[in-house]
Design an enzyme around this catalytic site. Structure first.
Site, PDB file in Angstrom:
ATOM      1  N   ALA B  21       8.674  -0.888  -1.007  1.00  0.00           N
ATOM      2  CA  ALA B  21       9.081  -0.247  -2.077  1.00  0.00           C
ATOM      3  C   ALA B  21       8.057   1.117  -2.167  1.00  0.00           C
ATOM      4  O   ALA B  21       7.135   0.861  -1.921  1.00  0.00           O
ATOM      5  CB  ALA B  21       8.787  -1.091  -3.247  1.00  0.00           C
ATOM      6  N   LEU B  22       8.807   2.120  -3.047  1.00  0.00           N
ATOM      7  CA  LEU B  22       7.936   3.547  -3.150  1.00  0.00           C
ATOM      8  C   LEU B  22       7.534   3.279  -4.460  1.00  0.00           C
ATOM      9  O   LEU B  22       7.724   3.867  -5.346  1.00  0.00           O
ATOM     10  CB  LEU B  22       9.063   4.586  -3.062  1.00  0.00           C
ATOM     11  CG  LEU B  22       8.472   5.926  -2.807  1.00  0.00           C
ATOM     12  CD1 LEU B  22       7.527   6.016  -1.735  1.00  0.00           C
ATOM     13  CD2 LEU B  22       9.689   6.823  -2.643  1.00  0.00           C
ATOM     14  N   HIS B  23       6.185   2.482  -4.190  1.00  0.00           N
ATOM     15  CA  HIS B  23       5.590   2.248  -5.583  1.00  0.00           C
ATOM     16  C   HIS B  23       4.303   3.295  -5.627  1.00  0.00           C
ATOM     17  O   HIS B  23       4.294   4.205  -4.919  1.00  0.00           O
ATOM     18  CB  HIS B  23       5.109   0.828  -5.502  1.00  0.00           C
ATOM     19  CG  HIS B  23       4.224   0.253  -4.428  1.00  0.00           C
ATOM     20  ND1 HIS B  23       3.136   0.769  -4.158  1.00  0.00           N
ATOM     21  CD2 HIS B  23       4.703  -0.482  -3.237  1.00  0.00           C
ATOM     22  CE1 HIS B  23       2.642   0.200  -2.968  1.00  0.00           C
ATOM     23  NE2 HIS B  23       3.535  -0.680  -2.602  1.00  0.00           N
ATOM     24  N   ALA B  24       3.436   2.959  -6.525  1.00  0.00           N
ATOM     25  CA  ALA B  24       2.172   3.869  -6.931  1.00  0.00           C
ATOM     26  C   ALA B  24       1.519   4.473  -5.934  1.00  0.00           C
ATOM     27  O   ALA B  24       1.448   5.641  -5.765  1.00  0.00           O
ATOM     28  CB  ALA B  24       1.557   3.254  -7.843  1.00  0.00           C
ATOM     29  N   ALA B  27       3.523   6.824  -3.237  1.00  0.00           N
ATOM     30  CA  ALA B  27       4.085   7.875  -3.988  1.00  0.00           C
ATOM     31  C   ALA B  27       2.926   8.817  -4.266  1.00  0.00           C
ATOM     32  O   ALA B  27       3.079   9.910  -4.165  1.00  0.00           O
ATOM     33  CB  ALA B  27       4.564   7.238  -5.567  1.00  0.00           C
TER      34      ALA B  27
END
Lengths: 130, 93
Positions: B21-24, B27
């Site tokens: 997932a493109l999480h914190a 990102a």
């Protein structure tokens, strides 16, 4: 690499401010000068003039300091500190506390100047969370 | 003189299937890297397009593992920007 703009998190809660330093340091993953100024001098919920002043000094690496405050009297105490120690390169930014902190820290880690870091924090208000 | 890739005027793009997932954290890494480029850049997912230099906008895409995102750039160093951003997306943990 040149040093970053400094960022200070002012909160009523020492844990909240310290947690925000840890969170933003993980996301920004760079050499960013971050400092927490949370709680009163004796560790209660509230804000401390001396802690804020010290945090500004700690994060000042010559490229300016952005100060983010959580609520109410945090803002007022920062205003008093900045009134007593006026500097054009230390600015408080009106921004959502967590989102503003993350945006500012990433921007500072990327080498942005004071104006751009302040802008990133301010723009966090318009970010869509999901 | 248009032979150098730095002079590229046509948009460059790459599609990446996210391994995570493109999480914190990814990102943040993506935004920091994007900030170093002077070209125009877009990150597209599920019909939305954001500036990859904005960590909050990237997180706001809500891209999950297995999703396809497209990174696009136009202007100076567009090819290098797409290559570096795509690499970060491809190796996100």
């Amino acid at each position: 690499m040149t040093s970053s703009v400094g960022i200070v998190f002012v909160s009523h809660s020492a844990e909240l401010a310290a947690g925000l330093v840890r969170l933003t340091a993980q996301i920004a993953t760079g050499d960013v000068a971050l400092a927490a100024a949370g709680g009163t001098d004796d560790g209660r919920i509230g804000t401390s003039y001396t802690r804020i002043l010290e945090a500004i000094r700690q994060t000042d690496r010559g490229r300016g300091v952005v100060v983010l405050a959580d609520l109410g009297s945090s803002v007022l105490t920062v205003c008093t500190v900045l009134d007593d120690h006026p500097r054009s390169d230390v600015v408080m930014v009106d921004a959502p506390f967590v989102e503003g902190a993350v945006a500012a820290a990433v921007s500072a880690a990327g080498g942005a100047d004071l104006h751009a870091v302040a802008h990133a924090a301010r723009e966090a208000r318009h970010a869509v969370k999901f | 003189m248009l032979s150098s890739s730095d002079q590229t005027s046509a948009p460059v793009e790459a599609a990446v299937v996210l391994p995570a997932a493109l999480h914190a954290r990814p990102a943040g890494q993506l935004a920091r890297t994007a900030m170093g480029f002077g070209c125009s850049m877009w990150l597209e997912h599920a019909g939305r397009s954001v500036n990859p230099a904005s960590v909050l906008a990237v997180m706001g895409l809500g891209a999950v593992a297995g999703a396809t995102v497209t990174v696009r750039a136009e202007g100076p160093e567009a090819e290098r920007a797409v290559a570096e951003l795509a690499h970060i997306l491809r190796t996100a943990e």
